[in-house]
Scaffold this active site. Structure first.
Site, PDB file in Angstrom:
ATOM      1  N   HIS A  41       6.732  -9.250 -26.938  1.00 42.93           N
ATOM      2  CA  HIS A  41       6.509  -8.114 -26.052  1.00 42.93           C
ATOM      3  C   HIS A  41       7.798  -7.341 -25.755  1.00 42.93           C
ATOM      4  O   HIS A  41       7.743  -6.271 -25.125  1.00 42.93           O
ATOM      5  CB  HIS A  41       5.875  -8.580 -24.740  1.00 42.93           C
ATOM      6  CG  HIS A  41       4.421  -8.901 -24.871  1.00 42.93           C
ATOM      7  ND1 HIS A  41       3.967 -10.111 -25.362  1.00 42.93           N
ATOM      8  CD2 HIS A  41       3.306  -8.168 -24.591  1.00 42.93           C
ATOM      9  CE1 HIS A  41       2.646 -10.105 -25.362  1.00 42.93           C
ATOM     10  NE2 HIS A  41       2.223  -8.957 -24.910  1.00 42.93           N
ATOM     11  N   GLU A  50      -3.641 -10.479 -30.325  1.00 42.34           N
ATOM     12  CA  GLU A  50      -2.690 -11.459 -29.791  1.00 42.34           C
ATOM     13  C   GLU A  50      -3.307 -12.844 -29.687  1.00 42.34           C
ATOM     14  O   GLU A  50      -2.634 -13.851 -29.973  1.00 42.34           O
ATOM     15  CB  GLU A  50      -2.189 -10.989 -28.420  1.00 42.34           C
ATOM     16  CG  GLU A  50      -1.249  -9.802 -28.521  1.00 42.34           C
ATOM     17  CD  GLU A  50      -0.811  -9.265 -27.176  1.00 42.34           C
ATOM     18  OE1 GLU A  50       0.097  -8.416 -27.144  1.00 42.34           O
ATOM     19  OE2 GLU A  50      -1.381  -9.691 -26.144  1.00 42.34           O
TER      20      GLU A  50
END
Length: 241
Positions: A168, A135
């Site tokens: 997410h 990420e």
């Protein structure tokens, strides 16, 4: 954006959606427990994705030695302090969500990951180490880094953080994930070392996941006590006030 960075982004996208085919494949091969199949596939896909992405970024690793970066002691300080900064930002965002928008504390996304970790402890490696590394490479080094060359910090951090939050798939808590994105972007700009937000992100995720896994029963009991107390207060208020 550099061509190799596009390859990195495509690799990340393929990795994210590979479970659509990968999990049913593992189930068909004899893994009856779907949560275990999800855990095994995510471990495999995330590890493979990380290896491929690091190979694609070999040139970046060589170039970074010629960039002006913070000293190692400064980087260590911000990596350590960044953990508390990220937790603080997360706490403030959660409080705003609750007080202003009435959103309850807790995340279904986190609960789902914890449940998988309970069935397959090795999965913690994905949530605590591999996931944060990927990420930070994607959303801070590549996405934020590209935007920061064209816009100021606020715009670049806002755009990259919102996308980071949306990925997410926990849209109720967009503010929390965005606040974390801003924090990690700040750490990256402050030190010009991607390893700093990586360390902070890894440490924060490890702390949160271990607390959720190790103290799961105690947390559930506390939540039940809080809910009971709230119900009692509501009953007294409606009956006698």
């Amino acid at each position: 954006m550099e061509k190799r960075h596009w390859y990195v982004v495509v690799t990340y996208i393929i990795m994210q959606f590979s479970s659509i085919l990968g999990v049913p494949l593992l189930v068909s091969l004899g893994i009856d427990n779907r949560e275990v199949a999800v855990a095994y596939w995510l471990i495999f896909s995330f590890f493979t994705g990380l290896v491929v992405i690091l190979l694609l970024l070999r040139q970046d690793m060589m170039v970074r030695h010629h960039e002006e970066r913070s000293t190692i002691p400064v980087a260590i300080f911000w990596a350590f302090f960044g953990v508390f900064l990220a937790l603080f930002a997360q706490g403030i965002a959660a409080t705003i969500e609750n007080r202003v928008f009435g959103i309850e504390f807790g995340s279904e996304n986190t609960d789902f990951l914890v449940e998988i970790a309970l069935t397959t402890p090795l999965f913690i490696v994905v949530t605590s180490i591999i996931g944060p590394i990927l990420e930070e490479i994607i959303f801070r080094k590549i996405l934020f880094g590209t935007l920061y060359k064209r816009y100021n910090f606020f715009i670049a951090a806002l755009l990259s953080s919102v996308i980071f939050a949306m990925v997410h798939m926990d849209f109720t808590h967009l503010l929390i994930y965005s606040a974390m994105g801003f924090t990690f972007a700040f750490l990256y700009v402050k030190t010009n070392r991607i390893i700093v937000p990586i360390i902070a992100h890894v440490a924060m995720n490890t702390f949160v996941v271990l607390v959720q896994v190790v103290f799961k029963d105690e947390i559930e009991k506390y939540q039940e006590q809080v809910e009971s107390m709230q119900a009692m207060i509501h009953f007294i208020w409606t009956r006698f006030m």
